[in-house]
Design a protein around this motif. Structure first.
Motif, PDB file in Angstrom:
ATOM      1  N   LYS A  37      25.255 -11.879 -14.656  1.00 55.40           N
ATOM      2  CA  LYS A  37      25.664 -11.914 -13.245  1.00 55.40           C
ATOM      3  C   LYS A  37      25.731 -13.355 -12.741  1.00 55.40           C
ATOM      4  O   LYS A  37      24.915 -14.206 -13.101  1.00 55.40           O
ATOM      5  CB  LYS A  37      24.701 -11.101 -12.388  1.00 55.40           C
ATOM      6  CG  LYS A  37      23.257 -11.543 -12.416  1.00 55.40           C
ATOM      7  CD  LYS A  37      22.428 -10.629 -11.542  1.00 55.40           C
ATOM      8  CE  LYS A  37      20.959 -11.037 -11.475  1.00 55.40           C
ATOM      9  NZ  LYS A  37      20.259 -10.809 -12.716  1.00 55.40           N
ATOM     10  N   SER A  43      33.771 -11.479 -11.321  1.00 57.71           N
ATOM     11  CA  SER A  43      34.638 -10.890 -10.300  1.00 57.71           C
ATOM     12  C   SER A  43      35.860 -10.229 -10.930  1.00 57.71           C
ATOM     13  O   SER A  43      36.217  -9.100 -10.601  1.00 57.71           O
ATOM     14  CB  SER A  43      35.078 -11.965  -9.315  1.00 57.71           C
ATOM     15  OG  SER A  43      35.913 -11.409  -8.330  1.00 57.71           O
ATOM     16  N   ASN A  67      29.120  -0.660  -5.196  1.00 55.90           N
ATOM     17  CA  ASN A  67      27.885  -0.863  -4.437  1.00 55.90           C
ATOM     18  C   ASN A  67      26.946  -1.832  -5.162  1.00 55.90           C
ATOM     19  O   ASN A  67      26.264  -2.650  -4.540  1.00 55.90           O
ATOM     20  CB  ASN A  67      27.179   0.477  -4.212  1.00 55.90           C
ATOM     21  CG  ASN A  67      27.910   1.341  -3.203  1.00 55.90           C
ATOM     22  OD1 ASN A  67      28.522   0.818  -2.272  1.00 55.90           O
ATOM     23  ND2 ASN A  67      27.857   2.652  -3.379  1.00 55.90           N
ATOM     24  N   MET A  69      27.802  -4.281  -7.016  1.00 54.17           N
ATOM     25  CA  MET A  69      28.328  -5.646  -6.941  1.00 54.17           C
ATOM     26  C   MET A  69      27.680  -6.441  -5.811  1.00 54.17           C
ATOM     27  O   MET A  69      27.434  -7.635  -5.932  1.00 54.17           O
ATOM     28  CB  MET A  69      29.846  -5.619  -6.749  1.00 54.17           C
ATOM     29  CG  MET A  69      30.628  -5.260  -8.006  1.00 54.17           C
ATOM     30  SD  MET A  69      32.398  -5.093  -7.671  1.00 54.17           S
ATOM     31  CE  MET A  69      32.809  -6.766  -7.194  1.00 54.17           C
ATOM     32  N   ARG A  70      27.401  -5.767  -4.693  1.00 52.93           N
ATOM     33  CA  ARG A  70      26.761  -6.460  -3.574  1.00 52.93           C
ATOM     34  C   ARG A  70      25.365  -6.949  -3.975  1.00 52.93           C
ATOM     35  O   ARG A  70      24.958  -8.069  -3.653  1.00 52.93           O
ATOM     36  CB  ARG A  70      26.650  -5.521  -2.373  1.00 52.93           C
ATOM     37  CG  ARG A  70      27.993  -5.044  -1.844  1.00 52.93           C
ATOM     38  CD  ARG A  70      27.799  -4.153  -0.634  1.00 52.93           C
ATOM     39  NE  ARG A  70      28.934  -3.264  -0.452  1.00 52.93           N
ATOM     40  CZ  ARG A  70      28.985  -2.320   0.472  1.00 52.93           C
ATOM     41  NH1 ARG A  70      27.965  -2.144   1.285  1.00 52.93           N
ATOM     42  NH2 ARG A  70      30.041  -1.553   0.582  1.00 52.93           N
ATOM     43  N   PHE A  71      24.653  -6.056  -4.665  1.00 51.85           N
ATOM     44  CA  PHE A  71      23.299  -6.413  -5.117  1.00 51.85           C
ATOM     45  C   PHE A  71      23.335  -7.588  -6.098  1.00 51.85           C
ATOM     46  O   PHE A  71      22.457  -8.454  -6.087  1.00 51.85           O
ATOM     47  CB  PHE A  71      22.660  -5.189  -5.767  1.00 51.85           C
ATOM     48  CG  PHE A  71      21.311  -5.457  -6.374  1.00 51.85           C
ATOM     49  CD1 PHE A  71      20.183  -5.640  -5.575  1.00 51.85           C
ATOM     50  CD2 PHE A  71      21.176  -5.546  -7.754  1.00 51.85           C
ATOM     51  CE1 PHE A  71      18.948  -5.889  -6.149  1.00 51.85           C
ATOM     52  CE2 PHE A  71      19.941  -5.804  -8.325  1.00 51.85           C
ATOM     53  CZ  PHE A  71      18.819  -5.972  -7.518  1.00 51.85           C
ATOM     54  N   SER A  73      25.554  -9.893  -6.053  1.00 46.97           N
ATOM     55  CA  SER A  73      26.222 -11.015  -5.378  1.00 46.97           C
ATOM     56  C   SER A  73      27.533 -11.400  -6.046  1.00 46.97           C
ATOM     57  O   SER A  73      27.887 -12.580  -6.146  1.00 46.97           O
ATOM     58  CB  SER A  73      25.286 -12.247  -5.322  1.00 46.97           C
ATOM     59  OG  SER A  73      24.104 -11.941  -4.637  1.00 46.97           O
ATOM     60  N   SER A  75      31.413 -11.474  -5.809  1.00 42.69           N
ATOM     61  CA  SER A  75      32.438 -11.426  -4.766  1.00 42.69           C
ATOM     62  C   SER A  75      33.617 -10.570  -5.225  1.00 42.69           C
ATOM     63  O   SER A  75      34.161 -10.790  -6.314  1.00 42.69           O
ATOM     64  CB  SER A  75      32.935 -12.848  -4.453  1.00 42.69           C
ATOM     65  OG  SER A  75      31.872 -13.646  -3.988  1.00 42.69           O
ATOM     66  N   PRO A  76      34.028  -9.595  -4.403  1.00 48.62           N
ATOM     67  CA  PRO A  76      35.178  -8.769  -4.795  1.00 48.62           C
ATOM     68  C   PRO A  76      36.479  -9.567  -4.737  1.00 48.62           C
ATOM     69  O   PRO A  76      36.655 -10.406  -3.853  1.00 48.62           O
ATOM     70  CB  PRO A  76      35.182  -7.647  -3.765  1.00 48.62           C
ATOM     71  CG  PRO A  76      34.274  -8.050  -2.679  1.00 48.62           C
ATOM     72  CD  PRO A  76      33.460  -9.200  -3.111  1.00 48.62           C
ATOM     73  N   SER A 103      36.381  -3.125   4.952  1.00 53.25           N
ATOM     74  CA  SER A 103      35.983  -4.218   4.055  1.00 53.25           C
ATOM     75  C   SER A 103      37.181  -5.094   3.709  1.00 53.25           C
ATOM     76  O   SER A 103      37.075  -6.330   3.640  1.00 53.25           O
ATOM     77  CB  SER A 103      35.366  -3.652   2.775  1.00 53.25           C
ATOM     78  OG  SER A 103      34.193  -2.930   3.049  1.00 53.25           O
TER      79      SER A 103
END
Length: 653
Positions: A37, A43, A67, A69-71, A73, A75-76, A103
């Motif tokens: 990560k 990404s 979901n 991905m947020r944890f 960090s 970036s989409p 979003s």
């Protein structure tokens, strides 16, 4: 595992279309992203992973990883959201789709062409009263053909035909040329409107731009011409296709059947099988009704076997078609078995079984099923009331029939139509309540047609009421001077009352005006071939054998107590001639041919184009008893099941 290993996994995912292999590699990539990560590739790899999950139906995996991905960090990227929007659409989860849209706006991706196209597609799939499709479309700084096509297709699929066509014009004004997808979206609109001129204009455009060889355009053209009753053009468009898929085959089969060309529709179905094209479920929904109309039970049974082998038998549309086919082909027992096994029943299936029971003389079953349908929460339609009224009419259930008729507008909001009025007139007439039937028709809520009055004329004949028949026939001929059936019925009524001069006058008038009585005709299917018989017909190649067997059978019937009733012969001839005319009625010839051409115990199924006469009805009861078989005769109003000396109609028809 190194960064290059992640790239290797990505390459394997992109190279391999196999679901099992791709998802295995996706899970490897999933694990790799968790380990590494924060790297530059995460990404991009996350977008590939979510796209893989969505394309292979692992929708919850897609959303769960988003979901995660947020944890982590991560970036989409802009490539991520089209797959997520597709997943929310497939899950039919509108709140989730809206949150994804929020979003997208926060991240500034709503101006991205591909993401905006995905949003349009998503909103077009949901019923959205705020017309978010148009809002997203109008906010796009750049639009491509896909953008326009998505909006046009969405409008067309929702029945918003005017809006869809307006969008096509706007597309042209924006200097974007419609492509094959655009045309395949708008052609069904002209099919729905039965607008042949506009449909031909689109066909011309397709030819000029080379789209006519596209299989989707071809299928749409086939369907459009068929719905515009231009079957010749439909067949020509089919034969001009360089490649035909299951959709194009199904379009031509459905178009022959919809236009009443049942034999031709079945012929195309056979050709499709020879071409090794696997039928779609909708193919059977098109071809089974052809068997029902042709009463081709043997072929229908073969198709049923094919359906079971393809695991389509749990499809409610196919099951409803099978219920209708078996009922119309004379096998109500199998029709009921299929209906009883259906897990979900819609109005079509309920109506098919209720009408089937009504036509086969199972009136109490039909009424019981109608009540069960109401308990099941299914609101009866126009045709369902026709079915239950027919059942009541055929069984003499006058009070029940009137109750259902009177409940239509108040309880169900259905205005009775001419068919319902005719059914009630028939209900009263069969029960001998002729004057009541006359008043009912005279005071109808809509203007009666000749066909409504004709039901009462038939009742007058059955109950030998000449005076009322004369009043009724005047009403019919005032509305429809060329109604040949009214002349024939009135002539028969006069003949039955031995008013030979009046009957002769009517026949002379018919000849002068060029009216021709439809000859009595019966059909029987033996060995996948349909054999046709006319009254007194000697043209059949087996006529001598049929005649010999008929004489033997008549002797056996007379020993059992059968006596020819020559009062039904409506001709002024001697008794011997009357006997000859009766014994060679078309249904008797067909039945005897069936007896000598099939194994002992085989059910005999015969169709007749007019009502079975009283003497034939009596004779067939004796035939069934003597030969020990069930004989099923369908006349122009119902089925008669003869077995062991009795008939399912209870002699009330």
């Amino acid at each position: 595992m190194s960064c290059s290993s992640s790239q290797d996994i990505v390459r394997r995912i992109l190279r391999n279309p196999n679901t099992a292999v791709s998802t295995y590699h996706a899970k490897q990539l999933h694990a790799q992203i968790l380990k590494t990560k924060g790297t530059v590739d995460d990404s991009v790899n996350s977008s590939i992973l979510i796209k893989c999950y969505t394309s292979h139906g692992l929708l919850h995996h897609s959303l769960s990883f988003f979901n995660l991905m947020r944890f982590l960090s991560i970036s989409p990227s802009r490539h991520l959201f089209p797959s997520l929007l597709k997943a929310s659409t497939l899950l039919n989860h509108f709140p989730l789709a809206q949150s994804l849209h929020a979003s997208i706006i926060r991240l500034g991706f709503h101006l991205d062409l591909y993401t905006a196209n995905a949003l349009i597609n998503m909103y077009s799939k949901f019923h959205n009263p705020n017309d978010s499709v148009r809002k997203v479309f109008d906010a796009m700084p750049v639009r491509d053909v896909v953008s326009w096509n998505t909006v046009i297709a969405g409008r067309a699929q929702k029945g918003m035909y005017t809006e869809a066509l307006d969008m096509v014009r706007e597309m042209g004004n924006a200097n974007l040329r419609p492509d094959s997808f655009t045309l395949s979206s708008v052609l069904p609109i002209f099919a729905e409107y039965v607008d042949l001129i506009k449909g031909k204009e689109i066909h011309g455009y397709a030819i000029r731009h080379g789209f006519d060889v596209d299989v989707f355009i071809g299928s749409s053209l086939i369907d459009m011409y068929a719905k515009c009753t231009q079957l010749e053009f439909s067949i020509r468009a089919f034969h001009l296709l360089p490649r035909r898929d299951a959709v194009s085959w199904n379009s031509i089969i459905a178009g022959c059947v919809q236009n009443g060309e049942f034999d031709q529709g079945l012929g195309f179905f056979r050709e499709m099988l020879k071409e090794n094209v696997k039928p779609m479920s909708v193919s059977f929904s098109s071809v089974i009704p052809a068997c029902a109309h042709l009463t081709a039970l043997n072929l229908g049974e073969q198709l049923h076997g094919y359906i079971i082998r393809l695991w389509f038998d749990d499809n409610k549309f196919i099951a409803s078609s099978l219920v209708d086919m078996y009922a119309k082909c004379g096998n109500i027992r199998v029709a009921r078995c299929i209906f009883d096994k259906m897990e979900t029943r819609d109005m079509v299936s309920w109506t098919a079984i209720i009408m089937g029971c009504a036509m086969h003389g199972h009136a109490l079953d039909a009424v019981s099923l109608f009540e069960e349908m109401l308990v099941d929460g299914v609101k009866p339609c126009y045709v369902a009331f026709m079915a239950v009224l027919t059942a009541c009419s055929h069984a003499g259930l006058v009070d029940e029939g009137l109750k259902y008729f009177n409940s239509m507008p108040g309880d169900f909001g259905i205005a009775p139509g001419l068919e319902h009025y005719a059914a009630v007139a028939d209900l009263l007439g069969r029960a001998g309540r002729l004057e009541e039937a006359y008043d009912f028709i005279f005071n109808m809520g809509v203007k009666p047609t000749g066909s409504v009055w004709s039901t009462l004329l038939a009742a007058c004949r059955a109950h030998k009421n000449v005076e009322l028949a004369e009043k009724v026939v005047d009403k019919i001929l005032l509305l429809d001077p060329g109604n040949m059936g009214a002349y024939v019925l009135m002539s028969n009524i006069y003949s039955a009352s031995q008013r030979w001069k009046d009957a002769a006058k009517l026949r002379i008038h018919m000849r002068k005006t060029g009216l021709r009585k439809t000859p009595a005709c019966s059909w029987i299917e033996v060995g996948n071939k349909v054999h046709t018989f006319l009254a007194g017909d000697k043209s059949h190649p087996y006529y001598d054998k049929i005649n010999k067997a008929l004489n033997v059978l008549l002797e056996q019937m007379e020993r059992e107590g059968y006596v020819l009733d020559t009062s039904e012969v409506l001709h002024d001839v001697d008794e011997e001639h009357k006997r000859d005319l009766l014994r060679t009625h078309s249904e008797r010839l067909a039945i005897v041919f069936g007896i000598i051409s099939t194994a002992a115990g085989t059910t005999i199924r015969v169709i007749k184009n007019i009502r079975v006469c009283v003497d034939c009805h009596t004779a067939i009861k004796f035939m069934a008893k003597v030969v020990g078989r069930e004989i099923i005769v369908r006349d122009n109003s119902r089925f008669h099941h003869f077995k062991s000396g009795s008939c399912s109609c209870g002699d009330y028809w």
